[in-house]
Design a protein around this motif. Structure first.
Motif, PDB file in Angstrom:
ATOM      1  N   SER A 137      -3.223  -2.876  -1.052  1.00 16.55           N
ATOM      2  CA  SER A 137      -3.784  -3.725  -0.074  1.00 16.55           C
ATOM      3  C   SER A 137      -5.001  -3.671  -0.082  1.00 16.55           C
ATOM      4  O   SER A 137      -5.746  -4.729  -0.164  1.00 16.55           O
ATOM      5  CB  SER A 137      -3.605  -3.094   1.430  1.00 16.55           C
ATOM      6  N   ASP A 196      -2.993  -7.688   3.545  1.00 22.18           N
ATOM      7  CA  ASP A 196      -2.762  -7.039   4.785  1.00 22.18           C
ATOM      8  C   ASP A 196      -1.910  -6.171   4.684  1.00 22.18           C
ATOM      9  O   ASP A 196      -0.806  -6.387   4.204  1.00 22.18           O
ATOM     10  CB  ASP A 196      -2.562  -8.062   5.996  1.00 22.18           C
ATOM     11  N   GLU A 197      -1.966  -4.688   4.971  1.00 20.89           N
ATOM     12  CA  GLU A 197      -0.615  -4.073   5.203  1.00 20.89           C
ATOM     13  C   GLU A 197       0.529  -4.413   5.954  1.00 20.89           C
ATOM     14  O   GLU A 197       0.107  -4.988   6.979  1.00 20.89           O
ATOM     15  CB  GLU A 197      -1.389  -2.647   5.663  1.00 20.89           C
ATOM     16  N   THR A 225       2.260  -6.684   4.617  1.00 20.54           N
ATOM     17  CA  THR A 225       2.941  -8.144   4.266  1.00 20.54           C
ATOM     18  C   THR A 225       3.986  -8.037   3.179  1.00 20.54           C
ATOM     19  O   THR A 225       3.891  -7.179   2.258  1.00 20.54           O
ATOM     20  CB  THR A 225       1.781  -8.672   3.275  1.00 20.54           C
TER      21      THR A 225
END
Ligand code: UDP
Length: 254
Positions: free
Chosen positions: A102, A108-109, A111
């Motif tokens: 990320s 984004d964390e 995803t």
């Protein structure tokens, strides 16, 4: 009483000479470290939980015909393993963006990834375990192309198994790290899964709340590390539901 010969001491484990040639004893410590040992803490009972969780995963892998170094658990903190020549790579498999992926790529964390991604890091503390490609690995002789094929096929099989295992207990396997070794048997050599697979080396998120049940609780100063590992063990059926770990470590089922 004889003192056992210590072969190697790492951040979270010690390897001792085993009872027979070709075997070692893998001892799980309570040390939690992160950021290349810059952060360090003793978490009472963590080694016991990791020993038990890793035993459970490795015995299942063995039973499925995925070769590992694991023979059997010996006691609360130790397991008997086959001696292998460790390949100096951390093999990371990712299903959901998090952590260094990320940060590096600005994703984004949380995803979900379009497909599982395998990455390789060269195991070298002085260099901070840099990411490397298959080109580096084969050019520098850390593993040959045939071994890389074996490593990737093991990584995919282990990922499929772990995703299903954790899905069944309401946990999302975001990513994990595994290590491989060369097992020499007579005039044969084969690649096996080695080291450990535990909440120290996986990202595990509760499926509904997204609560972190892994070492990120320590890396990110969130607290509750032991409780999270205990919850993973409990969901896998390895701890009684009402047990709490206090200083002396959990009492284990079986
Ligand atoms: N990991 C590990 N040991 C390491 C580095 C990473 O077990 O030395 C695991 C980590 O717990 C996570 C996965 O590998 O499950 C991917 O980690 P990442 O590359 O995102 O690195 P981090 O953000 O942990 O530094």
């Amino acid at each position: 009483m004889n003192r056992r010969r210590r072969i190697y001491e790492g951040k979270a484990k010690i390897l001792y000479e085993g009872p027979e040639p070709g075997t070692l004893v893998q001892h799980f410590k309570d040390d939690a470290t992160a950021f290349n040992k810059k952060k360090h803490q003793i978490v009472d009972g963590k080694g016991v939980l990791n020993n038990r969780i890793s035993e459970y995963i490795f015995s299942n892998l063995n039973d499925m015909g995925i070769p590992t170094h694991f023979i059997r658990r010996l006691n609360m903190r130790e397991q008997l393993i086959r001696e292998v020549e460790i390949i100096p790579l951390e093999v990371v498999v990712r299903n959901v963006a998090a952590g260094s992926l990320s940060e590096r790529l600005g994703i984004d964390e949380g995803t979900p990834l379009p497909r599982s991604i395998i990455e390789f890091y060269y195991k070298n503390d002085e260099l901070g375990d840099p990411m490397v490609s298959e080109e580096h690995i084969t050019a520098f002789g850390w593993a040959n192309p045939q071994e890389m094929d074996d490593i990737m096929s093991l990584a995919i099989r282990v990922n499929d198994f772990l995703c299903g295992l954790f899905l069944g207990v309401g946990i999302r396997l975001v990513d994990f790290k595994m290590e491989c070794g060369r097992l020499y048997e007579n005039d044969m050599v084969r690649i096996v899964v080695a080291d450990e697979i535990s909440p120290d080396s996986c990202r595990l998120w509760d499926m509904t709340s997204n609560e972190k049940l892994d070492k990120d609780r320590f890396r990110r100063d969130m607290g509750g590390l032991l409780e999270a590992y205990q919850e993973v063990a409990r969901r896998l059926g390895l701890l009684n539901s009402n047990e709490r770990v206090t200083g002396t470590g959990p009492v284990l089922v079986q």
